[in-house]
Design a protein around this motif. Structure first.
Motif, PDB file in Angstrom:
ATOM      1  N   TYR A 119      44.981  28.254 -10.356  1.00  0.00           N
ATOM      2  CA  TYR A 119      44.506  27.075  -9.631  1.00  0.00           C
ATOM      3  C   TYR A 119      45.632  26.059  -9.444  1.00  0.00           C
ATOM      4  CZ  TYR A 119      39.602  28.494 -10.491  1.00  0.00           C
ATOM      5  OH  TYR A 119      38.399  29.159 -10.532  1.00  0.00           O
ATOM      6  N   MET A 120      46.424  25.856 -10.495  1.00  0.00           N
ATOM      7  CA  MET A 120      47.494  24.856 -10.442  1.00  0.00           C
ATOM      8  C   MET A 120      48.556  25.212  -9.409  1.00  0.00           C
ATOM      9  SD  MET A 120      48.021  23.892 -14.460  1.00  0.00           S
ATOM     10  CE  MET A 120      46.611  23.404 -15.470  1.00  0.00           C
ATOM     11  N   ILE A 121      48.842  26.490  -9.257  1.00  0.00           N
ATOM     12  CA  ILE A 121      49.815  26.907  -8.248  1.00  0.00           C
ATOM     13  C   ILE A 121      49.325  26.519  -6.858  1.00  0.00           C
ATOM     14  CG2 ILE A 121      50.841  28.925  -7.119  1.00  0.00           C
ATOM     15  CD1 ILE A 121      51.047  30.226  -9.883  1.00  0.00           C
ATOM     16  N   THR A 122      48.011  26.646  -6.639  1.00  0.00           N
ATOM     17  CA  THR A 122      47.423  26.211  -5.364  1.00  0.00           C
ATOM     18  C   THR A 122      47.656  24.723  -5.153  1.00  0.00           C
ATOM     19  OG1 THR A 122      45.717  27.922  -5.362  1.00  0.00           O
ATOM     20  CG2 THR A 122      45.276  25.948  -4.062  1.00  0.00           C
ATOM     21  N   GLY A 123      47.372  23.908  -6.173  1.00  0.00           N
ATOM     22  CA  GLY A 123      47.573  22.467  -6.055  1.00  0.00           C
ATOM     23  C   GLY A 123      49.032  22.097  -5.888  1.00  0.00           C
ATOM     24  N   TYR A 145      36.829  28.508  -6.416  1.00  0.00           N
ATOM     25  CA  TYR A 145      38.004  28.326  -5.555  1.00  0.00           C
ATOM     26  C   TYR A 145      37.569  27.871  -4.155  1.00  0.00           C
ATOM     27  CZ  TYR A 145      43.027  29.371  -5.762  1.00  0.00           C
ATOM     28  OH  TYR A 145      44.389  29.280  -5.856  1.00  0.00           O
ATOM     29  N   PHE A 146      36.539  28.549  -3.629  1.00  0.00           N
ATOM     30  CA  PHE A 146      36.044  28.207  -2.295  1.00  0.00           C
ATOM     31  C   PHE A 146      35.548  26.767  -2.242  1.00  0.00           C
ATOM     32  CE2 PHE A 146      32.136  27.608   0.192  1.00  0.00           C
ATOM     33  CZ  PHE A 146      32.667  27.669   1.466  1.00  0.00           C
ATOM     34  N   TRP A 147      34.653  26.409  -3.176  1.00  0.00           N
ATOM     35  CA  TRP A 147      34.067  25.071  -3.136  1.00  0.00           C
ATOM     36  C   TRP A 147      35.112  23.993  -3.393  1.00  0.00           C
ATOM     37  CZ3 TRP A 147      29.987  23.918  -0.681  1.00  0.00           C
ATOM     38  CH2 TRP A 147      28.940  24.829  -0.556  1.00  0.00           C
ATOM     39  N   ALA A 148      36.100  24.290  -4.231  1.00  0.00           N
ATOM     40  CA  ALA A 148      37.151  23.297  -4.498  1.00  0.00           C
ATOM     41  C   ALA A 148      37.952  23.010  -3.238  1.00  0.00           C
ATOM     42  CB  ALA A 148      38.070  23.797  -5.615  1.00  0.00           C
ATOM     43  N   THR A 149      38.431  24.053  -2.566  1.00  0.00           N
ATOM     44  CA  THR A 149      39.234  23.844  -1.360  1.00  0.00           C
ATOM     45  C   THR A 149      38.400  23.232  -0.232  1.00  0.00           C
ATOM     46  OG1 THR A 149      38.845  26.172  -0.770  1.00  0.00           O
ATOM     47  CG2 THR A 149      40.922  25.632  -1.867  1.00  0.00           C
ATOM     48  N   PHE A 150      37.142  23.650  -0.148  1.00  0.00           N
ATOM     49  CA  PHE A 150      36.275  23.121   0.909  1.00  0.00           C
ATOM     50  C   PHE A 150      35.966  21.644   0.676  1.00  0.00           C
ATOM     51  CE2 PHE A 150      32.008  22.318   2.722  1.00  0.00           C
ATOM     52  CZ  PHE A 150      32.287  22.577   4.054  1.00  0.00           C
ATOM     53  N   CYS A 200      41.965  21.502 -12.045  1.00  0.00           N
ATOM     54  CA  CYS A 200      43.202  22.280 -12.220  1.00  0.00           C
ATOM     55  C   CYS A 200      44.082  22.202 -10.985  1.00  0.00           C
ATOM     56  CB  CYS A 200      42.865  23.736 -12.555  1.00  0.00           C
ATOM     57  SG  CYS A 200      42.334  23.987 -14.253  1.00  0.00           S
ATOM     58  N   ILE A 201      43.484  22.204  -9.800  1.00  0.00           N
ATOM     59  CA  ILE A 201      44.252  22.008  -8.571  1.00  0.00           C
ATOM     60  C   ILE A 201      44.919  20.633  -8.601  1.00  0.00           C
ATOM     61  CG2 ILE A 201      44.050  21.650  -6.067  1.00  0.00           C
ATOM     62  CD1 ILE A 201      41.942  23.885  -6.056  1.00  0.00           C
ATOM     63  N   SER A 202      44.180  19.647  -9.113  1.00  0.00           N
ATOM     64  CA  SER A 202      44.740  18.305  -9.264  1.00  0.00           C
ATOM     65  C   SER A 202      45.920  18.310 -10.229  1.00  0.00           C
ATOM     66  CB  SER A 202      43.653  17.350  -9.771  1.00  0.00           C
ATOM     67  OG  SER A 202      44.189  16.090 -10.107  1.00  0.00           O
TER      68      SER A 202
END
Length: 268
Positions: free
Chosen positions: A44-48, A121-126, A187-189
């Motif tokens: 998740y962190m790599i995405t953020g 993952y979907f709901w976080a990005t959306f 985690c994205i944060s």
């Protein structure tokens, strides 16, 4: 940011291996718990880290929406595979009630517990794509505090109880703690925060902090397992998240081209 960080291919390959170990019967696996648990937060962190490299009006929203719909296709494809497999081995369908459908949409863990990752993952990005860029810049670091919900509903669930656990393990539904709100978004944060710290911490400092939280993770693990008899392997500890952040930063600071092609392809 178009430049590839080669060392992150290796990190993702290692994390993928750890995820397999989590779900595979392995002698002594419990003693790897503090280390392998960092794998999911790191993904998740790599995405953020990359998604918010440049908070431009509209551009970040498009990137997030593109990512969410790409993940949605993976969710639908994976669900069809699991539903078919469950039908073949005689597991009843969990989509025959309103509650089951709602749980599938928002948690994604009632067809297979593994699908919580893609669903969150979907709901976080959306959901992040629905926020304005100004709001993201202002509130994104604070969203990391939502991880408290994951910790309290996970490994530290006993804190919410007035009863001594008497050595018994607890089982909170996966989706209740490992969802977009309490895991993916914070985690994205943290990935965004790691990017802000990247130039403030040297390679040496990142490695030292990584080693410190690695030791703290094992101390926390011993205290929870031996002292409080909390043995759940399906939850994260407090130190999992700083350990994940400094692992990410350590690999970012040691960006060296991979000479092993299959690891490059696997991590990519």
């Amino acid at each position: 940011m178009k430049t590839k960080i080669q060392s992150l291919f290796l990190l993702k390959a290692i994390c993928a291996l750890f995820v397999v170990i989590i779900h595979f019967p392995l002698a002594g696996k419990i003693y790897l718990d503090p280390l392998i648990k960092a794998s999911v937060p790191i993904f998740y962190m790599i995405t953020g880290y990359f998604m918010f490299s440049n908070l431009e009006e509209g551009k970040t929203q498009r990137k997030l929406l593109h990512a969410s719909f790409k993940i949605l296709k993976l969710i639908l494809g994976s669900s069809i595979v699991y539903i078919s497999f469950n039908f073949y081995i005689g597991i009843p369908c969990n989509l025959t009630s309103i509650n089951g459908i709602i749980r599938f949409i928002f948690w994604g863990d009632n067809i297979s517990g593994h699908l919580y990752f893609l669903t969150s993952y979907f709901w976080a990005t959306f959901l992040l794509s629905l926020l304005s860029i100004t709001q993201l810049r202002q509130y994104l670091p604070w969203l990391s505090l939502l991880i408290i919900g994951n910790i309290l509903l996970g490994r530290y669930f006993f804190v919410l109880q007035d009863l001594v656990m008497d050595g018994k393990t607890y089982n909170m539904p996966v989706g209740m703690k490992n969802n977009a709100l309490f895991l993916a978004i914070p985690c994205i944060s943290m990935g965004y925060i790691a990017r802000q710290w990247q130039n403030k911490l040297s390679n040496k400092q990142s490695i030292i902090l990584l080693l410190i939280f690695f030791m703290i993770s094992y101390m926390e693990f011993i205290i929870l397992r031996k002292g409080l008899h909390v043995e759940s392997l399906s939850a994260f500890t407090i130190s999992t998240f700083p350990l994940s952040i400094f692992t990410l930063l350590s690999f970012v600071h040691n960006n060296k081209p991979l000479k092993v092609n299959f690891i490059n392809r696997w991590g990519g």
